[in-house]
Design a protein around this motif. Structure first.
Motif, PDB file in Angstrom:
ATOM      1  N   ASN A   6       0.830  -1.193   0.000  1.00 51.95           N
ATOM      2  CA  ASN A   6       0.000   0.000   0.000  1.00 51.95           C
ATOM      3  C   ASN A   6       0.874   1.257   0.000  1.00 51.95           C
ATOM      4  N   GLN A   8       4.018   1.496  -0.988  1.00 43.57           N
ATOM      5  CA  GLN A   8       4.740   1.569  -2.261  1.00 43.57           C
ATOM      6  C   GLN A   8       3.846   2.134  -3.360  1.00 43.57           C
ATOM      7  N   LYS A   9       2.607   1.708  -3.365  1.00 42.51           N
ATOM      8  CA  LYS A   9       1.665   2.179  -4.378  1.00 42.51           C
ATOM      9  C   LYS A   9       1.391   3.677  -4.206  1.00 42.51           C
ATOM     10  N   LYS A  10       1.182   4.111  -2.957  1.00 41.42           N
ATOM     11  CA  LYS A  10       0.936   5.522  -2.692  1.00 41.42           C
ATOM     12  C   LYS A  10       2.161   6.367  -3.029  1.00 41.42           C
ATOM     13  N   THR A  11       3.348   5.884  -2.701  1.00 39.93           N
ATOM     14  CA  THR A  11       4.583   6.608  -3.001  1.00 39.93           C
ATOM     15  C   THR A  11       4.787   6.724  -4.504  1.00 39.93           C
ATOM     16  N   ALA A  12       4.574   5.644  -5.218  1.00 39.89           N
ATOM     17  CA  ALA A  12       4.725   5.660  -6.676  1.00 39.89           C
ATOM     18  C   ALA A  12       3.732   6.631  -7.308  1.00 39.89           C
ATOM     19  N   ASN A  13       2.503   6.644  -6.820  1.00 40.01           N
ATOM     20  CA  ASN A  13       1.488   7.546  -7.344  1.00 40.01           C
ATOM     21  C   ASN A  13       1.875   9.006  -7.074  1.00 40.01           C
ATOM     22  N   PHE A  14       2.404   9.283  -5.887  1.00 44.65           N
ATOM     23  CA  PHE A  14       2.826  10.630  -5.518  1.00 44.65           C
ATOM     24  C   PHE A  14       3.974  11.105  -6.413  1.00 44.65           C
ATOM     25  N   LYS A  16       4.727  10.012  -9.365  1.00 51.11           N
ATOM     26  CA  LYS A  16       4.194  10.152 -10.728  1.00 51.11           C
ATOM     27  C   LYS A  16       3.502  11.497 -10.899  1.00 51.11           C
ATOM     28  N   ARG A  17       2.696  11.901  -9.908  1.00 52.33           N
ATOM     29  CA  ARG A  17       1.998  13.189  -9.990  1.00 52.33           C
ATOM     30  C   ARG A  17       2.985  14.351 -10.009  1.00 52.33           C
ATOM     31  N   GLU A  20       4.691  14.427 -13.489  1.00 49.99           N
ATOM     32  CA  GLU A  20       3.780  14.926 -14.523  1.00 49.99           C
ATOM     33  C   GLU A  20       3.581  16.427 -14.401  1.00 49.99           C
TER      34      GLU A  20
END
Length: 53
Positions: A6, A8-14, A16-17, A20
């Motif tokens: 969870n 890792q997924k949140k960190t990767a999403n952050f 990525k944002r 971008e």
């Protein structure tokens, strides 16, 4: 989903944002440099500190 997955997924999403957003800002700034180059009025030279003797 485990806590580690969870996070890792949140960190990767952050990340990525952030990437971008940074790329979008850089692209917009570079585009505006190439597209819009206004002419500088000659009367502004009297306010310049460059080349004053």
């Amino acid at each position: 989903m485990s806590v580690k997955e969870n996070m890792q997924k949140k960190t990767a999403n952050f990340i990525k944002r952030i990437a971008e957003h940074s790329l979008r800002v850089d692209a917009n700034n570079l585009t505006s440099l190439w597209v819009y180059q206004p002419k500088v009025p000659a009367t502004l030279k009297k306010f310049s500190k460059i080349n004053k003797g």
